[in-house]
Design an enzyme around this catalytic site. Structure first.
Site, PDB file in Angstrom:
ATOM      1  N   CYS A  52     -20.130  59.198  -7.185  1.00 24.18           N
ATOM      2  CA  CYS A  52     -20.024  58.136  -8.184  1.00 24.18           C
ATOM      3  C   CYS A  52     -19.838  56.774  -7.529  1.00 24.18           C
ATOM      4  O   CYS A  52     -20.003  55.751  -8.163  1.00 24.18           O
ATOM      5  CB  CYS A  52     -18.921  58.426  -9.192  1.00 24.18           C
ATOM      6  SG  CYS A  52     -17.441  59.065  -8.466  1.00 24.18           S
ATOM      7  N   HIS A 100     -21.902  54.175  10.499  1.00 20.60           N
ATOM      8  CA  HIS A 100     -21.652  54.120   9.059  1.00 20.60           C
ATOM      9  C   HIS A 100     -21.389  55.514   8.491  1.00 20.60           C
ATOM     10  O   HIS A 100     -20.453  55.716   7.737  1.00 20.60           O
ATOM     11  CB  HIS A 100     -22.839  53.472   8.347  1.00 20.60           C
ATOM     12  CG  HIS A 100     -22.663  53.370   6.861  1.00 20.60           C
ATOM     13  ND1 HIS A 100     -22.009  52.321   6.266  1.00 20.60           N
ATOM     14  CD2 HIS A 100     -23.020  54.203   5.855  1.00 20.60           C
ATOM     15  CE1 HIS A 100     -21.980  52.507   4.969  1.00 20.60           C
ATOM     16  NE2 HIS A 100     -22.593  53.642   4.686  1.00 20.60           N
ATOM     17  N   GLU A 115      -8.893  59.032   0.825  1.00 20.23           N
ATOM     18  CA  GLU A 115      -9.007  60.134  -0.145  1.00 20.23           C
ATOM     19  C   GLU A 115      -9.890  61.225   0.461  1.00 20.23           C
ATOM     20  O   GLU A 115     -10.751  60.952   1.292  1.00 20.23           O
ATOM     21  CB  GLU A 115      -9.551  59.624  -1.482  1.00 20.23           C
ATOM     22  CG  GLU A 115     -10.883  58.900  -1.391  1.00 20.23           C
ATOM     23  CD  GLU A 115     -12.049  59.788  -1.740  1.00 20.23           C
ATOM     24  OE1 GLU A 115     -11.804  60.913  -2.178  1.00 20.23           O
ATOM     25  OE2 GLU A 115     -13.194  59.370  -1.541  1.00 20.23           O
ATOM     26  N   ALA A 191       2.566  55.433 -27.115  1.00 18.70           N
ATOM     27  CA  ALA A 191       1.418  56.315 -26.948  1.00 18.70           C
ATOM     28  C   ALA A 191       0.181  55.547 -26.524  1.00 18.70           C
ATOM     29  O   ALA A 191      -0.924  55.844 -26.939  1.00 18.70           O
ATOM     30  CB  ALA A 191       1.160  57.075 -28.247  1.00 18.70           C
ATOM     31  N   MET A 194      -1.994  53.707 -20.985  1.00 15.06           N
ATOM     32  CA  MET A 194      -1.272  53.911 -19.733  1.00 15.06           C
ATOM     33  C   MET A 194      -0.455  55.194 -19.784  1.00 15.06           C
ATOM     34  O   MET A 194      -0.426  55.981 -18.830  1.00 15.06           O
ATOM     35  CB  MET A 194      -0.337  52.722 -19.473  1.00 15.06           C
ATOM     36  CG  MET A 194      -1.027  51.471 -19.059  1.00 15.06           C
ATOM     37  SD  MET A 194      -1.529  51.567 -17.342  1.00 15.06           S
ATOM     38  CE  MET A 194      -0.074  50.889 -16.534  1.00 15.06           C
TER      39      MET A 194
END
Lengths: 424, 276
Positions: A52, A100, A115, A191, A194
């Site tokens: 993505c 790269h 990550e 609610a 966040m």
């Protein structure tokens, strides 16, 4: 230099907005695009990565200028014209392309640096390319090297170890308080979006019950349904505080809605089980003095941001270490690649032959005591002749036309056969 | 011959424990998993050597070597080591070993600094009760030492969490919950042994001195220690005392243990004093 160029074209989250990336994300999976790539002339090996955050094509090709244009056209399809996509596209060659790719694999080019998802995505993409026989000796070696670089970065630096978003920071804190989030109960006060996001993370990490307290019960019911939870009114918060462990507060209330004095008496009924308050509302919902109570931990949005900043600084330090590893490994790969050319291979082979003949002569000659100078010369000549005659045919084979087409594969094999891998 | 071996054994115990602490410390800073395993193996080695040392002293002296200052402290270090190693078998508390190995090293250094002479056993101590009473008491101290180390770790971790300055200890120390669990388990085990030690002591006292209890300074301080831990346990069970308060109490309790072991002997004397 080898006759082929390694070429890497792509777009990523850094300079291409999501609207553009969406248009080229290969939603149909890898199969079709890989087949389409097979139609482009001049490509020897090719590989495609689509996540993505990035779409990248990695190829080994002969006529690079023409191929580059065709690949760019393939990447953007009909979505954008060359003038339009010029500013988004990056194109790296050889050394830059290798570097790269290693940066991507090591998660140094990711939106959230460190990550670990990207490595899995890279491996998945490689599985597709390898299954369809799109990759050859160069890309196989290059990608395997990329995986091992990623592994090395992960084990030698602490780049993936700290939380760099607010939600992760909150989870990390909760784990240090509760050990595990399994079966912990969550109360959402307010609610909003966040709160929903935070609850999602908590539930994803094992939290069980979700109770939603909101001014309008309807919205509370809606959100509670998402997590198979219950909805209560704002006036029931105090009762709930005896049961729950983690509280996420995000109401739009103008002032503090929960005071220290409200919580203090509850602790005895809770048998002092810890409470973790997360106040993500601005202005704050929760009395800062709550943090002074024993076994109560309160973090507001600023505190969480500080944790994130701290982790970012730590992570940047580690990223420097990681880039050094990438540089080092990219150089190693370039050495390997340079060795694939025919001329240096022949030179290395001759050098090795001469070395062996010299070594053997040095061992034998001192033992033959009654040799005249002439006889000695003859023996030296003979040893040299044996080596060069033995190497004659392999060298001819290397230089032959049949080899030119698949030189990398053959040279690679050749080098392993004669054990020329190590640099002399 | 045997006494030479004995001498060498103690020195190697010291050396091995020192290396264990050093490796644990390097692991604590660098967090490389491989080092943790190495450190643990060295600590096990130290535990085995300690056992051999105590056995060799037993063979030379002919009685359980727990009567002199040196012996009592060595026994203490031994019980901390093995309490930790047996504990580790059931629960894993991140980086606990670093704290334990340091405590063991400190105890051994103290043991090294006092006289290692053998003393003839006082007639009053010549009994089968000696190993039972002293052994059980020292085991109690071993577990209470674990809860002391856990308490220190809890306070360090909690301070970072409360002050919201997540620094050096945050990532290295385990969660508050697991430290509190540690406190609870060690407190239960330690208190049980402590009670058994006091009961066996008073039965022995009845046999040796004709009275169950004589308010000897050591007995008095043991009772104070016992009450400190009894309160903790009681409060934990009834109203759920935990966290910081429990951690502080485990440190206070351990201070009382140390005073009972040393302070009383040096400052107050009494029938429990070891041969000087």
């Amino acid at each position: 230099m080898p006759s082929e160029t390694i070429l890497l074209l792509g777009v990523n989250h850094k300079n291409t907005p999501l609207e553009v990336r969406e248009k080229l994300a290969l939603s149909s999976g890898y199969e079709e695009p890989l087949q389409a790539l097979a139609g482009i002339a001049g490509l020897k090996e090719y590989f495609l990565l689509s996540t993505c955050n990035r779409v990248e094509i990695l190829v080994s090709a002969k006529d690079s200028a023409a191929v580059e244009k065709e690949l760019a056209g393939f990447l953007f399809g009909d979505a954008l014209s060359p003038d339009q996509y010029e500013k988004y596209l990056y194109c790296h060659r050889d050394d830059e392309a290798i570097h790269h790719l290693f940066m991507v694999a090591a998660s140094l080019d990711s939106m959230i640096v460190g990550e670990s998802q990207i490595l899995g995505q890279l491996k998945e993409a490689y599985r597709w390319a390898a299954d369809k026989k799109c990759t050859g000796p160069i890309l196989n070696k290059l990608l395997h090297k990329a995986f091992s670089v990623a592994k090395r970065v992960r084990s030698e630096t602490r780049i993936g170890s700290s939380a760099v978003s607010i939600s992760y920071a909150a989870i990390e804190l909760a784990k240090k308080i509760f050990g595990t989030l399994d079966n912990k109960k969550v109360l959402l006060i307010g609610a909003g979006e966040m709160a929903e996001l935070a609850a999602e993370h908590l539930v994803g990490n094992g939290a069980k019950d979700v109770v939603v307290a909101n001014r309008t019960l309807e919205r509370a019911l809606d959100l509670a349904k998402c997590f198979n939870g219950r909805a209560v009114g704002l006036d029931e918060v105090s009762d709930q505080l005896e049961q729950v462990d983690i509280i996420v507060s995000s109401t739009g209330a103008p002032g503090v809605i929960l005071h220290k004095a409200d919580v203090k008496p509850l602790m005895r009924n809770r048998r002092n089980k810890p409470l973790f308050f997360i106040d993500i509302a601005v202005p704050r919902d929760l009395d800062p003095a709550l943090n002074d109570l024993d076994n109560v931990y309160l973090y507001d949005i600023d505190d969480l941001n500080n944790v994130v900043e701290l982790n970012k600084a730590e992570r940047d330090k580690e990223a420097v270490k990681a880039s050094r590893i990438v540089d080092e490994e990219a150089l190693k790969f370039q050495d390997w690649q340079a060795g694939l050319a025919i001329t240096p291979t022949i030179a290395a082979l001759r050098k090795k032959g001469n070395r062996i003949s010299r070594m053997e002569l040095e061992r034998t000659l001192p033992r033959l005591k009654n040799l005249s100078d002439k006889e000695r010369k003859s023996i030296e000549k003979m040893a040299g002749a044996i080596v060069s005659r033995l190497l004659h045919d392999p060298v001819i084979f290397l230089k032959s036309e049949s080899c030119k087409d698949q030189s990398e594969m053959k040279v690679d094999l050749f080098r392993s056969l004669f054990n020329l891998e190590k640099k002399e | 011959m045997l006494s030479e071996i004995n001498y060498l054994l103690f020195n190697s115990v010291l050396a091995v424990s020192f290396v264990a602490s050093a490796v644990y410390l390097v692991f604590f800073f660098g967090q490389q998993e491989r080092l943790r395993k190495v450190a643990r193996m060295i600590l096990i080695g130290s535990g085995i050597l300690q056992t051999l040392y105590i056995l060799s002293r037993y063979l030379i002296a002919g009685y359980t070597p727990i009567t002199s200052q040196h012996e009592a402290i060595t026994f203490f270090a031994w019980s901390v080591t093995w309490a930790y190693l047996s504990f580790h078998w059931r629960y894993s508390v991140r980086n606990f070993g670093t704290f334990i190995s340091l405590l063991v090293l400190i105890l051994l250094l103290v043991a090294a600094s006092v006289s290692r002479e053998f003393h003839p056993l006082a007639p009053a101590l010549q009994s089968l009760w000696l190993p039972v009473h002293a052994g059980v008491s020292v085991m109690a101290y071993g577990f209470l030492a674990l809860s002391f180390c856990g308490g220190i770790m809890y306070l360090l971790q909690e301070r970072e969490l409360k002050s919201k300055k997540l620094g050096f200890f945050f990532s290295r120390l385990p969660s508050l919950e697991s430290l509190d669990q540690l406190n609870s388990h060690c407190l239960t085990a330690g208190f049980t042994f402590l009670t058994l030690g006091m009961v066996s002591g008073s039965i022995w006292a009845r046999q040796a001195w004709g009275t169950y209890w004589q308010w000897d300074p050591k007995e008095t301080w043991s009772l104070i220690t016992w009450f400190l831990y009894a309160i903790q346990l009681h409060q934990r069970v009834t109203v759920g005392w935990r966290g910081k308060r429990a951690a502080v109490m485990s440190i206070v309790g351990f201070a009382s243990v140390l005073f009972t072991l040393w302070g009383v002997t040096y400052l107050l004397g009494g029938v429990h004093s070891y041969a000087q």
